[in-house]
Design a protein around this motif. Structure first.
Motif, PDB file in Angstrom:
ATOM      1  N   MET A 804       0.829  -1.212   0.000  1.00  0.00           N
ATOM      2  CA  MET A 804       0.000   0.000   0.000  1.00  0.00           C
ATOM      3  C   MET A 804       0.863   1.262   0.000  1.00  0.00           C
ATOM      4  N   SER A 805       2.109   1.142   0.454  1.00  0.00           N
ATOM      5  CA  SER A 805       2.953   2.337   0.551  1.00  0.00           C
ATOM      6  C   SER A 805       3.310   2.902  -0.817  1.00  0.00           C
ATOM      7  N   SER A 810       3.390  -1.493  -6.730  1.00  0.00           N
ATOM      8  CA  SER A 810       2.681  -2.716  -6.328  1.00  0.00           C
ATOM      9  C   SER A 810       1.734  -3.224  -7.404  1.00  0.00           C
ATOM     10  N   ILE A 811       1.058  -2.311  -8.074  1.00  0.00           N
ATOM     11  CA  ILE A 811      -0.044  -2.736  -8.956  1.00  0.00           C
ATOM     12  C   ILE A 811       0.429  -3.707 -10.044  1.00  0.00           C
ATOM     13  N   ALA A 817       0.252 -11.363 -10.055  1.00  0.00           N
ATOM     14  CA  ALA A 817      -0.038 -12.382  -9.036  1.00  0.00           C
ATOM     15  C   ALA A 817      -1.493 -12.838  -9.146  1.00  0.00           C
ATOM     16  N   TRP A 818      -2.388 -11.892  -9.400  1.00  0.00           N
ATOM     17  CA  TRP A 818      -3.810 -12.262  -9.536  1.00  0.00           C
ATOM     18  C   TRP A 818      -3.999 -13.176 -10.747  1.00  0.00           C
ATOM     19  N   LEU A 834      -5.961  -5.013  -5.034  1.00  0.00           N
ATOM     20  CA  LEU A 834      -5.976  -4.213  -6.275  1.00  0.00           C
ATOM     21  C   LEU A 834      -7.159  -3.248  -6.259  1.00  0.00           C
ATOM     22  N   GLY A 835      -8.319  -3.777  -5.916  1.00  0.00           N
ATOM     23  CA  GLY A 835      -9.528  -2.935  -5.885  1.00  0.00           C
ATOM     24  C   GLY A 835      -9.342  -1.774  -4.926  1.00  0.00           C
ATOM     25  N   MET A 836      -8.779  -2.057  -3.732  1.00  0.00           N
ATOM     26  CA  MET A 836      -8.607  -0.999  -2.727  1.00  0.00           C
ATOM     27  C   MET A 836      -7.641   0.063  -3.244  1.00  0.00           C
ATOM     28  N   MET A 837      -6.725  -0.354  -4.144  1.00  0.00           N
ATOM     29  CA  MET A 837      -5.784   0.628  -4.709  1.00  0.00           C
ATOM     30  C   MET A 837      -6.380   1.329  -5.932  1.00  0.00           C
TER      31      MET A 837
END
Ligand SMILES: Cc1cc2nc3c(=O)[nH]c(=O)nc-3n(C[C@H](O)[C@H](O)[C@H](O)COP(=O)(O)OP(=O)(O)OC[C@H]3O[C@@H](n4cnc5c(N)ncnc54)[C@H](O)[C@@H]3O)c2cc1C
Length: 1019
Positions: A804-805, A810-811, A817-818, A834-837
């Protein structure tokens, strides 16, 4: 949207005002008669002026009414206090006396654990005035605690009945646990009811709480008749609340915490109003007539009043203190006065404290008492005086009537002419510390010890802020090292009552180091030149206002007051969501104890909210309260957005810095809901952790000559619970004090000091380990950290904070990975994050999970003892779908909305509101509006002028209940409004109702939502 919006409310007025009074300050109120001063006679005169037909407005300098009697502990009814006067009847009301218990024979049927009956036999039929059943109640409510302690007992309800013959019973009271004085926080709390009755028998029937195995019999007391006639002596609380109630009953509007500093005149030189200072900046009260009801009468003097001379020399004064046994000691002192100026009084107050301190002091008056020598001998037309500064024997009621009539004769309020464009210089220091609280007092001591000429300006009359005047005298976590160790040792050596001993140790340590302390003095802003602070604007106890020149200022107001006044970027309440920590201003005991409470929200930047919160608290407290905490216990306030901004990720990842000045230690004691997306997924940790704080979090981005310490530091609200503990704020304040003195000594701005030298000093003091001097910035995390986090994430979201940082890094990893994950659980975890980002790649996975989930156990607002998450898993999936703008999710959201009923948990409503707002699809309005129209969901805004509802028994649970209802309504209204609103404007109407709510944290949020471009808030 992250909560980084620049605060542009009241603070901006302050900034304008601090450029001095070239213009007339903005109008706060208009009235025929303005009364300045909250003395008893001020209140009586205000009520009389209103009765004479004038409109009246009263402003008082302290945070409460009664600065002549409550502040000096003059608690006796005086022979001159007319018993027929409604104000004195309210203050000395006999009903507020705690009547004696009557002798009674007690019996119980303790065998029946579900329904314990306690019976009191008085021996004969006689009058009673109440009954009090002190019964054991549940200590904590959460399921885990119950499971682990199956023998916990709990009484849910107590029914009290009376009888003359022991056969036929009459109902007397039916008390639920919510009526209990301290809700779930106390193990033995009284269920008390006061009413007159005549009987021989009283019985209390205790009913067992559902799901609890047993309850214990309590103690029943029957209260004897209340004595007739007024009481002879009361408490500071009863004076303050008696005056509040008198003003409310008479319908006279008033504000406390607004010292009057100057008068306004029209072009012909006639009185046109007064200038007041507060957290709202300098404002004006426009009026035709002035009643000066202050202790010193400075405004009437400025208006041309002639007074007797103030003889210089020693004068008789008294200063009242209370010992640990509750005994009052009225010390008669001869104190030196050079003249009648504020400075003479500031010095005398300090001497009074020096001479009267004893190690068992449990409380002390706010100020000295004395007979005023320089009473007025004559006053110009339209100017009146009552109270201590008026001629002896002045009848306040007669003066009030005369002032009211005089105002009615004047046709209109004159147009105020601008004031003198510059403020006088009051003094000059190297370092001025604004606010002598948890951070400010240590800052003052440190700066003075380092040789800087130092002044601490404190609005209250004791140093220590929350740690003393707020009643929070015990530490909850915090890294008890360094200067905090010295404070604790000093406090223990100074006295036996932590509350007073700590305040006294702070005061004596500053003075021993050569620093000055000005009590009752308000820092109203700063003056800046060429991007640097050059002076702090100070308002002294008598209203004297001017500049205190300085080389460095430390903003230790805990509210970034100075930073905001200088126009620095700050943050607090936003349009996005109303997420602020809970606040209380609890009863304070006579022998030095406070109570940690959490009953509401407070907009600390708004002086009118400070007034309303304090007033409502007083109206909610039991009659036998000694006093109220002198400062509201607000855990979250306005914060600087400074040179460095500490995020929740910095905290979670225990980031190191090259300029660490403090190692803080706590857990996420969040006192409400969190709002960082990380905590929509994982629990804020309950275990305590050590976290570093960089020096740059105290520095404004551009302005020089200012450091901000304490709750005003630069950090995200969800990072603050780990940074804000008292031991840590004390060490941080100390560091700020040393830094400011270093800057003065080397003639550089605070941002340019040698930070390594500062760190070295702090390491020697034990505040940081020496190793800290060697550390650099541990951010950004390495690629390997991201890769590891991707691997560990399916295991209970381990590594989430790293991901999250930095969403940009990350995405791509999460997407891959997904795509490659085989296990459905892992796929869901990647899709969820992913959705939260805000990324829709895993939409299908996340949506399928959300569709198949039903509403799970949600969360209602809880302030006190709120740990871990404030959303459920279903809530979390909904929020993630919204954040990723998954339009395909709308039918599923609609279905979930249909399944919600009014009584379901607030977090479900919050999650849906956030989800629909995230989608930005106006079609969501229909579902949200249906929810807002469910009976019981809407209509919880208070209207200004409504009777102020008390928070029953000042119970945290009552406060939780109210906030649950309001937050539910507000989040729906915000989302409806943001999505385009219903044709009949339901969202706007609801927000407008809150925008006028006297609970101004709600009002501020509603106003910001209404003012924000549609669709930009709530994300
Ligand atoms: C209810 C409550 C319970 C808490 N419980 C704990 C606990 O159990 N353990 C723990 O370690 N921590 C606890 N904390 C946290 C801790 O007490 C605070 O974070 C800390 O005290 C804040 O310090 P501060 O210096 O920022 O503010 P404060 O201590 O509030 O000091 C600010 C001072 O500045 C003065 N001031 C403000 N504005 C002005 C102005 N314009 N002019 C002049 N003076 C001004 C105020 O009167 C006050 O004295 C609690 C906090 C609260 C509110």
């Amino acid at each position: 949207m992250q909560a980084k919006s620049r605060f542009c409310g009241a603070g901006m007025i302050m900034a304008m005002a601090c450029a001095a009074f070239a213009a007339v300050p903005p109008t706060l109120r208009e009235a025929d008669v303005v009364v300045v001063g909250g003395t008893v006679d001020g209140v009586r005169a205000a009520i009389a002026a209103k009765a004479a037909g004038a409109s009246v407005f009263l402003v008082a300098p302290r945070a409460y009414l009664g600065e002549d009697r409550a502040a000096t502990f003059q608690l006796d009814r005086l022979p001159s206090d007319d018993p027929s006067d409604p104000v004195f009847r309210e203050i000395f009301n006999p009903l507020y006396a705690k009547p004696v218990s009557l002798a009674a024979t007690l019996s119980t049927n303790a065998a029946d654990a579900a329904r314990i009956v306690l019976t009191a036999d008085l021996g004969s039929v006689q009058p009673i005035s109440g009954a009090s059943a002190k019964v054991p109640v549940l200590v904590r409510q959460d399921a885990a605690f119950r499971k682990n302690a199956p023998d916990l007992y709990a009484t849910a309800r107590v029914v009290i009945e009376t009888s003359e013959d022991g056969e036929s019973w009459k109902p007397f009271a039916d008390l639920k646990r919510a009526d209990n004085a301290y809700g779930h926080r106390s193990s033995m709390s009284p269920f008390e009811h006061r009413a007159e009755a005549t009987c021989r028998y009283v019985r209390a029937i205790q009913h067992l709480e559902t799901d609890y195995p047993r309850q214990e019999p309590g103690v029943l007391r029957v209260l004897g008749p209340v004595p007739k006639g007024l009481r002879d002596k009361v408490t500071p609380f009863l004076i303050k609340r008696g005056l509040d109630k008198s003003m409310l009953a008479a319908g006279v509007p008033f504000l406390t915490g607004f010292p009057a500093t100057d008068i306004l005149r029209d072009s012909k030189g006639k009185f046109a109003g007064v200038v007041v200072a507060s957290r709202n900046g300098f404002q004006s009260v426009r009026a035709k007539v002035l009643i000066d009801a202050t202790v010193r009468g400075r405004l009437a003097e400025r208006a041309g009043g002639a007074r007797r001379p103030f003889p210089s020399g020693d004068r008789p004064c008294t200063f009242t203190v209370i010992d640990r046994a509750g005994k009052m000691h009225v010390h008669e002192l001869m104190l030196p006065f050079a003249d009648g100026s504020a400075f003479s009084f500031l010095a005398a107050e300090q001497i009074a404290r020096d001479r009267t301190w004893t190690s068992d002091q449990a409380d002390a008056a706010d100020r000295i008492a004395y007979a005023t020598p320089d009473t007025f001998t004559s006053l110009p037309e339209g100017i009146f005086a009552v109270g201590p500064c008026a001629e002896k024997g002045t009848d306040a009621v007669a003066v009030g009537r005369a002032a009211g009539r005089a105002a009615l004769l004047r046709s209109r309020i004159g147009d105020a002419a601008p004031l003198s464009p510059s403020l006088p210089v009051l003094a000059s220091y190297d370092v001025v510390v604004a606010g002598g609280g948890t951070g400010g007092a240590p800052a003052g001591i440190a700066a003075a010890r380092q040789g800087a000429k130092t002044l601490v300006l404190e609005f209250l009359d004791r140093l220590g802020g929350q740690t003393t005047e707020g009643g929070i005298t015990g530490y909850y976590f915090g890294n008890r090292v360094g200067f905090t160790k010295e404070i604790d040792a000093g406090r223990n050596a100074t006295g036996k009552v932590p509350y007073t001993a700590k305040g006294e140790w702070f005061r004596s340590a500053i003075r021993k180091a050569g620093g000055d302390v000005w009590f009752g003095s308000f820092a109203a802003g700063v003056e800046t030149k060429d991007g640097r602070v050059t002076a702090v604007i100070a308002v002294l106890p008598d209203g004297t206002c001017g500049r205190v020149l300085c080389k460095t200022a430390i903003d230790a107001t805990g509210n970034a007051d100075l930073a905001a006044s200088a126009g620095c970027e700050t943050e607090f309440i936003t349009a996005d969501e109303l997420s602020v920590q809970g606040v209380g201003q609890a009863p304070q005991s006579k022998t030095g104890g406070g109570r940690n409470s959490d009953i509401g929200f407070l907009n600390d930047t708004d002086a009118e909210d400070l007034w309303f919160f304090g007033l409502r608290s007083r109206l909610s407290m039991p009659d036998d309260t000694w006093d109220q905490a002198q400062i509201p216990g607000s855990r979250e306030r306005r914060r600087l957005i400074g040179e460095f901004y500490v995020t929740p990720y910095d905290v979670m990842l225990e980031r190191t810095y090259p300029d660490t000045i403090c190692r803080t230690y706590s857990n996420f004691d969040t006192h409400g809901q969190t709002r960082d997306p990380q905590f929509f997924i994982e629990d804020p940790p309950h275990a305590a952790m050590y976290v570093n704080l960089p020096y740059r979090a105290l520095l404004p981005k551009k302005l020089d000559g200012l450091l901000v310490t304490g709750l005003g530091m630069s950090a995200h609200r969800d990072a603050m619970p780990i940074l804000r503990m008292e031991p840590d704020v004390q060490n941080q304040g100390y560091a700020a004090g040393v830094a400011s003195a270093m800057a003065v000594a080397s003639g550089v701005p605070v941002r340019s000091i040698r930070v390594k030298a500062l760190q070295h000093h702090l390491a020697e003091k034990g505040i940081i380990p020496f190793e800290t001097l060697e550390t650099g910035d541990s951010f950004p995390p390495k690629d390997a950290d991201f890769d590891r986090a991707i691997r560990t994430l399916p295991s209970d979201y381990e590594g989430l904070a790293v991901l999250m940082s930095d969403p940009a890094r990350s995405i791509p990893r999460l997407k891959e990975a997904w795509r490659t994950a085989d296990a459905p659980d892992a796929k869901l975890v990647y899709a969820h994050v992913l959705g939260m980002m805000g990324d829709r790649t895993g939409e299908a996975t996340l949506l399928a999970k959300f569709e198949s989930a039903s509403w799970d156990k949600g969360w209602n607002f809880r302030g006190m003892s709120q740990f871990l998450r404030s959303v459920s898993w279903t809530d979390s999936y909904a929020i993630a779908l919204g954040r990723s703008r998954s339009l395909a999710a709308r039918p599923a959201l609609d279905a979930k909305a249909v399944a919600l009923t009014a009584d379901m948990h607030y977090s479900h409503f919050r999650a849906l509101a956030l989800a629909y707002e995230g989608l930005g699809d106006p079609a969501g309005v229909q579902s949200l509006a249906r929810l807002l129209r469910l009976p019981g969901v809407g209509g919880h805004a208070l209207r200004a002028g409504d009777k102020i509802p008390p928070v029953r028994n000042y119970s945290n649970r009552e406060g939780d209940r109210e906030r649950t209802l309001v937050l539910k309504e507000l989040c729906l209204a915000r989302a409806i409004f943001n999505l385009g609103d219903t044709p009949d404007g339901l969202g706007r109407r609801t927000l407008e109702a809150y925008a006028a709510d006297p609970r101004r944290a709600y009002a501020e949020h509603a106003r910001l939502v209404l003012a924000a471009p549609r669709g930009t808030s709530g994300k």
